[in-house]
Scaffold this motif. Structure first.
Motif, mmCIF file in Angstrom:
data_model
loop_
_atom_site.group_PDB
_atom_site.id
_atom_site.type_symbol
_atom_site.label_atom_id
_atom_site.label_comp_id
_atom_site.label_asym_id
_atom_site.label_seq_id
_atom_site.Cartn_x
_atom_site.Cartn_y
_atom_site.Cartn_z
ATOM 1 N N GLN A 7 0.825 -1.207 0.000
ATOM 2 C CA GLN A 7 0.000 0.000 0.000
ATOM 3 C C GLN A 7 0.862 1.261 0.000
ATOM 4 O OE1 GLN A 7 -3.059 0.300 -0.579
ATOM 5 N NE2 GLN A 7 -3.774 2.243 0.249
ATOM 6 N N HIS A 8 1.941 1.252 0.781
ATOM 7 C CA HIS A 8 2.870 2.388 0.773
ATOM 8 C C HIS A 8 3.367 2.654 -0.651
ATOM 9 C CE1 HIS A 8 3.437 3.395 5.002
ATOM 10 N NE2 HIS A 8 3.575 2.123 5.318
ATOM 11 N N CYS A 9 3.746 1.597 -1.338
ATOM 12 C CA CYS A 9 4.311 1.744 -2.684
ATOM 13 C C CYS A 9 3.264 2.220 -3.691
ATOM 14 C CB CYS A 9 4.945 0.428 -3.146
ATOM 15 S SG CYS A 9 6.449 0.003 -2.232
ATOM 16 N N ARG A 10 2.053 1.688 -3.586
ATOM 17 C CA ARG A 10 0.987 2.133 -4.494
ATOM 18 C C ARG A 10 0.707 3.617 -4.297
ATOM 19 N NH1 ARG A 10 -1.340 -3.045 -3.367
ATOM 20 N NH2 ARG A 10 -2.447 -2.188 -1.568
ATOM 21 N N ASN A 11 0.578 4.029 -3.043
ATOM 22 C CA ASN A 11 0.288 5.426 -2.759
ATOM 23 C C ASN A 11 1.432 6.336 -3.180
ATOM 24 O OD1 ASN A 11 -2.178 4.739 -1.685
ATOM 25 N ND2 ASN A 11 -1.662 5.212 0.441
ATOM 26 N N ALA A 12 2.663 5.928 -2.864
ATOM 27 C CA ALA A 12 3.822 6.763 -3.189
ATOM 28 C C ALA A 12 3.985 6.932 -4.690
ATOM 29 C CB ALA A 12 5.087 6.158 -2.580
ATOM 30 N N GLN A 13 3.669 5.906 -5.460
ATOM 31 C CA GLN A 13 3.776 6.021 -6.907
ATOM 32 C C GLN A 13 2.817 7.093 -7.430
ATOM 33 O OE1 GLN A 13 6.024 4.342 -8.791
ATOM 34 N NE2 GLN A 13 5.350 5.373 -10.662
ATOM 35 N N ARG A 14 1.588 7.076 -6.916
ATOM 36 C CA ARG A 14 0.599 8.093 -7.327
ATOM 37 C C ARG A 14 1.062 9.498 -6.939
ATOM 38 N NH1 ARG A 14 -4.881 7.219 -7.363
ATOM 39 N NH2 ARG A 14 -5.002 9.478 -7.739
ATOM 40 N N VAL A 15 1.559 9.641 -5.719
ATOM 41 C CA VAL A 15 1.994 10.950 -5.236
ATOM 42 C C VAL A 15 3.214 11.427 -6.015
ATOM 43 C CG1 VAL A 15 2.929 12.204 -3.246
ATOM 44 C CG2 VAL A 15 1.010 10.620 -2.940
ATOM 45 N N ALA A 16 4.155 10.537 -6.275
ATOM 46 C CA ALA A 16 5.361 10.911 -7.030
ATOM 47 C C ALA A 16 4.997 11.372 -8.436
ATOM 48 C CB ALA A 16 6.334 9.729 -7.087
ATOM 49 N N TRP B 196 11.870 19.371 -8.628
ATOM 50 C CA TRP B 196 12.437 18.054 -8.942
ATOM 51 C C TRP B 196 11.841 16.998 -8.008
ATOM 52 C CZ3 TRP B 196 14.944 15.796 -4.840
ATOM 53 C CH2 TRP B 196 15.371 16.672 -3.815
ATOM 54 N N VAL B 197 11.898 15.741 -8.447
ATOM 55 C CA VAL B 197 11.405 14.612 -7.655
ATOM 56 C C VAL B 197 12.375 13.447 -7.802
ATOM 57 C CG1 VAL B 197 9.520 12.980 -7.229
ATOM 58 C CG2 VAL B 197 9.005 15.282 -8.079
ATOM 59 N N HIS B 198 12.725 12.816 -6.690
ATOM 60 C CA HIS B 198 13.518 11.585 -6.726
ATOM 61 C C HIS B 198 12.660 10.442 -6.179
ATOM 62 C CE1 HIS B 198 17.681 13.788 -6.586
ATOM 63 N NE2 HIS B 198 17.109 13.830 -7.771
ATOM 64 N N TYR B 199 12.290 9.538 -7.042
ATOM 65 C CA TYR B 199 11.570 8.328 -6.642
ATOM 66 C C TYR B 199 11.814 7.308 -7.729
ATOM 67 C CZ TYR B 199 7.927 5.229 -4.839
ATOM 68 O OH TYR B 199 7.247 4.155 -4.307
ATOM 69 N N CYS B 200 12.387 6.171 -7.381
ATOM 70 C CA CYS B 200 12.852 5.230 -8.406
ATOM 71 C C CYS B 200 11.718 4.578 -9.179
ATOM 72 C CB CYS B 200 13.775 4.179 -7.795
ATOM 73 S SG CYS B 200 12.967 3.013 -6.671
ATOM 74 N N GLY B 201 10.472 4.792 -8.762
ATOM 75 C CA GLY B 201 9.348 4.270 -9.530
ATOM 76 C C GLY B 201 8.992 5.115 -10.740
#
Length: 427
Positions: free
Chosen positions: A297-306, A317-322
């Motif tokens: 769930q953390h990963c699903r949410n973070a992907q949307r937010v990123a 700028w944004v750093h998120y490997c997804g």
């Protein structure tokens, strides 16, 4: 049974198997000491000739059950729980380093660890050299010395969110006859098991995702059992030569693959403490039982937010490997194919005051020192966790002065986005 269980089942069942009529949850053994009828039996426990419980500073049934679960999740042979993640990193290194020794570490690590390594350990006579994890193998190799005892890095750096090239670091470490120690706090064994990529020892701040509810502070040191200590006996006398404080016992000879963790408990915990309370381990175990669900769930949410932040005109700028355009995307796909974590690093257009105003305008999202929690949390490292560092030192640690660390929780993602949007509208 545990070897045949998948990760989600290990989160629930590993480490503790209740017998007929016993409690289904790991009991809290809230006792400092344990009774024996025979004096000689107690003596054998103190001489490490027999296994058993006699004092909670060394072993406790509650703590050991939870440690066994974490070892199973990481695929290690043994685990020692500590009173904090900082203690875990200290013990992992101090177990093989002493005054006059040296180690090499990635400079993209948590600010507290940066200080521990660069300031406090130096006072104990242990020096370290910081290297960029993006440096070439030749450049990193140049940092090694004859007295170098370990190489250290974070799977996902805190707070910069860089992904470590574990295989490269393992290759360099083993070329020099030293173990690779990896802090796997952000990825957790759900999303990355560093031992499968060549790491030898893994550490955790169990305060973070493993707990997930901000209820306890703790750490863990997990040993793979794979590093050939005796092949490099001259480098590691503490493990490979007799310990006079235990009647000349040699840890690796006596305990084999458990030599590293046995020394950590029998010598360092004996002398320095830093144990977690059984109550804390009980709470940690409750968190571990849902780790596999929460990380997804953390990963699903973070992907949307990123993705939202990456497309917003007020975000620099944004750093998120997804994110496909991220510098760590390919490495993330290699080491973290099922997702990384909920932590995003980003910067807003404007000044440091812009970041502070945005954070102060948030309503649901919490401004806290904590990270990797069920609740969405935010922090400006340059103003908070890393405020002891200069701008130059911040950059050396992979932390831009304008970096905002957003730890995306497991709330409804639309509520998280709504809060971010209303705060952006105020800057």
């Amino acid at each position: 049974m545990e070897k045949n269980l998948r990760m989600g089942s290990l989160c629930i069942h590993a480490g503790y198997k209740p017998k007929n009529g016993e409690p289904i949850e790991v009991p809290i053994v809230q006792s400092t000491t344990f009774k024996y009828d025979d004096s000689d039996e107690m003596a054998q426990l103190f001489d490490l000739k027999k296994e058993g419980y006699f004092y909670t500073r060394l072993q406790n049934p509650t703590n050991d059950a939870v440690a066994a679960k974490i070892a199973a999740l990481e695929g290690g042979v043994g685990c020692v729980l500590t009173s904090s993640g900082q203690a875990a990193n200290f013990y992992a290194l101090f177990n093989i380093c002493e005054a006059g020794d040296h180690f090499v570490t990635s400079n993209e690590i948590y600010g507290g660890t940066f200080n521990l390594f660069g300031v406090t350990l130096k006072k104990l006579g242990i020096e370290c050299t910081f290297v960029s994890p993006e440096a070439s193998e030749e450049e990193i190799q140049a940092a090694f010395r004859p007295n170098t005892k370990a190489l250290f890095g974070e799977t996902i750096s805190n707070p910069g969110c860089a992904v470590l090239d574990i295989e490269k670091f393992a290759r360099i470490a083993h070329k020099n006859g030293v173990p690779l120690i990896v802090d796997n706090t952000f990825a957790t064994p759900i999303n990355c098991r560093p031992f499968e990529w060549g790491a030898d020892i893994v550490t955790h701040s169990t305060t973070k995702y493993m707990d997930g509810m901000a209820t306890q502070v703790g750490g863990a040191v997990v040993d793979s059992g794979n590093f050939p200590w005796m092949d490099h006996a001259d480098k590691f006398p503490g493990l490979c030569t007799p310990d006079e404080s235990y009647h000349g016992l040699t840890y690796v000879t006596k305990f084999g693959k458990m030599g590293y963790t046995t020394k950590l408990v029998a010598q360092l915990m004996r002398d320095l403490g830093s144990i977690p309370a059984p109550q804390n381990c009980f709470l940690l175990n409750l968190g571990l039982q849902t780790l596999h669900l929460r990380m997804a769930q953390h990963c699903r949410n973070a992907q949307r937010v990123a993705e939202f932040l990456n497309s917003n005109e007020k975000v620099a700028w944004v750093h998120y490997c997804g994110l496909k355009g991220d510098a760590n995307y390919e490495r993330g796909q290699k080491y973290l194919p099922n997702g990384s974590c909920g932590v995003i690093a980003f910067g807003l257009k404007g000044t440091r005051e812009t970041a502070i105003k945005w954070m102060d305008s948030l309503e649901m999202i919490n401004i806290v020192t904590h990270v990797a929690d069920a609740r969405t949390c935010v922090l400006h490292p340059a103003s908070h966790t890393h405020r002891q560092l200069s701008d130059e030192q911040l950059r050396q640690a992979g932390v831009a002065p304008d970096l905002i660390r957003l730890s995306v929780g497991i709330e409804d993602v639309e509520d998280i986005l709504d809060d971010i949007k209303q705060a952006l509208a105020k800057i």
